[in-house]
Design an enzyme around this catalytic site. Structure first.
Site, short mmCIF file in Angstrom:
data_model
loop_
_atom_site.label_atom_id
_atom_site.label_comp_id
_atom_site.label_asym_id
_atom_site.label_seq_id
_atom_site.Cartn_x
_atom_site.Cartn_y
_atom_site.Cartn_z
N CYS A 1 0.82 -1.21 0.00
CA CYS A 1 0.00 0.00 0.00
C CYS A 1 0.85 1.26 0.00
CB CYS A 1 -0.93 -0.01 1.21
SG CYS A 1 -1.96 1.46 1.31
N CYS B 1 -0.54 4.11 2.11
CA CYS B 1 -0.35 3.97 3.55
C CYS B 1 1.11 4.24 3.96
CB CYS B 1 -0.69 2.55 4.02
SG CYS B 1 -2.15 1.85 3.26
N ASP B 2 2.07 3.74 3.18
CA ASP B 2 3.45 3.70 3.65
C ASP B 2 4.43 4.56 2.86
OD1 ASP B 2 2.74 1.84 5.63
OD2 ASP B 2 2.82 0.21 4.18
#
Ligand code: NAP
Length: 307
Positions: free
Chosen positions: A131, A134-135
């Protein structure tokens, strides 16, 4: 006994909830491991009709959730552990408790696939992820790579150029599977360097247990080389979330639930919608469309049972 239980809160599940709630069926919606589904891990959605400027995935999902709630949907957190069917009704086990329902809409979606190399599970969160949204921001001014050649890989690679010093796009063939617009955008980005005909064969890990690089092999001759990357973003497709239904509902050779007529499965009163059954279109709008169809079919099935 519930009228309808809906498993999943992605586009398919929430659309089914809006429709069944408006039909006064008071649906119970189960939110699993990734509430909101895959759209919560994307950024701008440019192709959902009605939003000419695009809309953020999480924002779109939150709006659907609110709309479902407005009409009386009940939400409950919990992962479905088991499923049984008894002719006229189904039951699902959630956190150790069985709940019975006259009809069931399975919209449990699909989860990201990983490569299957050694130490993979322990590296997730330590330089291995699926992701970028997300990261990505954790990897500023360092080299990273994306594995895959589809729309997801191109979208993630393009997004990551906001942070990373360089993004290697590692693909096992010499052309991308992605749609032309997304492929062109990625390949035109000076920070993205495609690495064609290559597969990742090993994760290289430092003493602290963090990713420091990868070994890649050329698919032509097998020659191996190393790339220094601080994070590997895997974008090689998804697996349908069908664990509790295996052996009980028909699936195809890749594990996707089989829809017999419309969204009906092989069991009466059990319907499937979205990425858990659809491996062809896999779009937010088609998942929403299937959620709508499943709701209407469940409603008609319930009416037939009573009539
Ligand atoms: P995908 O289209 O199935 O692409 C998966 C990619 O991973 C392919 O390039 C495939 O290679 C590669 N791959 C598969 N297994 C591999 C392995 N074991 N090792 C190395 N490479 C492997 O999946 P996706 O990109 O996640 O897209 C899924 C669906 O979502 C598509 O319908 C896509 O259009 C849609 N999507 C749309 C958007 C958007 O419109 N904004 C964004 C993201 C996704 P091969 O090419 O050789 O098969």
């Amino acid at each position: 006994m519930e009228n309808v239980i809906i498993i999943g809160t992605g586009c398919a599940g929430l659309t089914a909830a809006i429709y069944t709630a408006r039909a006064n069926l008071s649906p119970l919606v189960l939110e699993g491991r990734l509430p909101g589904g895959q759209l919560t891990t994307t950024t701008l959605v440019e192709n959902f009709p009605g939003f000419p400027e695009g809309i953020d995935g999480p924002e779109l999902i939150m709006a659907m959730h609110k709309q479902a709630e407005k009409f009386g949907t009940r939400f409950q957190y919990g992962v479905v552990e088991e499923f049984e069917h008894a002719g006229t009704h189904s039951r699902v086990k959630i956190d150790g408790n069985w709940v019975e329902t006259k009809s069931l809409i399975i919209a449990s979606g699909a989860s990201p696939r990983y490569i299957g190399l050694d130490r993979e599970r322990e590296l997730i969160g330590h330089g291995l992820t699926s992701c970028a949204t997300c990261d990505g921001a954790f990897y500023r001014n360092v080299p990273v790579c994306v594995v895959g050649g589809g729309d997801s890989a191109c979208e993630e690679a393009t997004f990551l150029t906001r942070f990373a010093s360089k993004v290697y796009l590692i693909h096992r063939r010499d052309s991308l599977r992605a749609s032309k617009i997304m492929a062109d955008r990625a390949l035109a980005n000076p920070k993205i360097e495609p690495v064609w005909n290559s597969i990742v064969t090993e994760y290289l890990v430092d003493e602290a247990g963090e990713m420091r690089g990868i070994k890649i092999a050329n698919t032509d001759g097998g020659t191996e080389s190393e790339l220094e990357v601080k994070c590997v973003f895997v974008a090689i497709g998804h697996e349908p979330n069908t664990a509790p239904f295996r052996g009980k509902l028909d699936t195809d050779e890749n594990g996707y639930l089989v829809q017999t007529k419309g969204t009906a499965t092989n069991l009466p009163g059990v319907f499937a919608a979205g990425d858990v059954a659809d491996h062809v279109y896999r779009q937010a709008i088609t998942a929403a469309g299937q959620g709508c169809a499943a709701a209407i079919e469940a409603e008609r099935w319930l009416a037939d049972q009573e009539g």
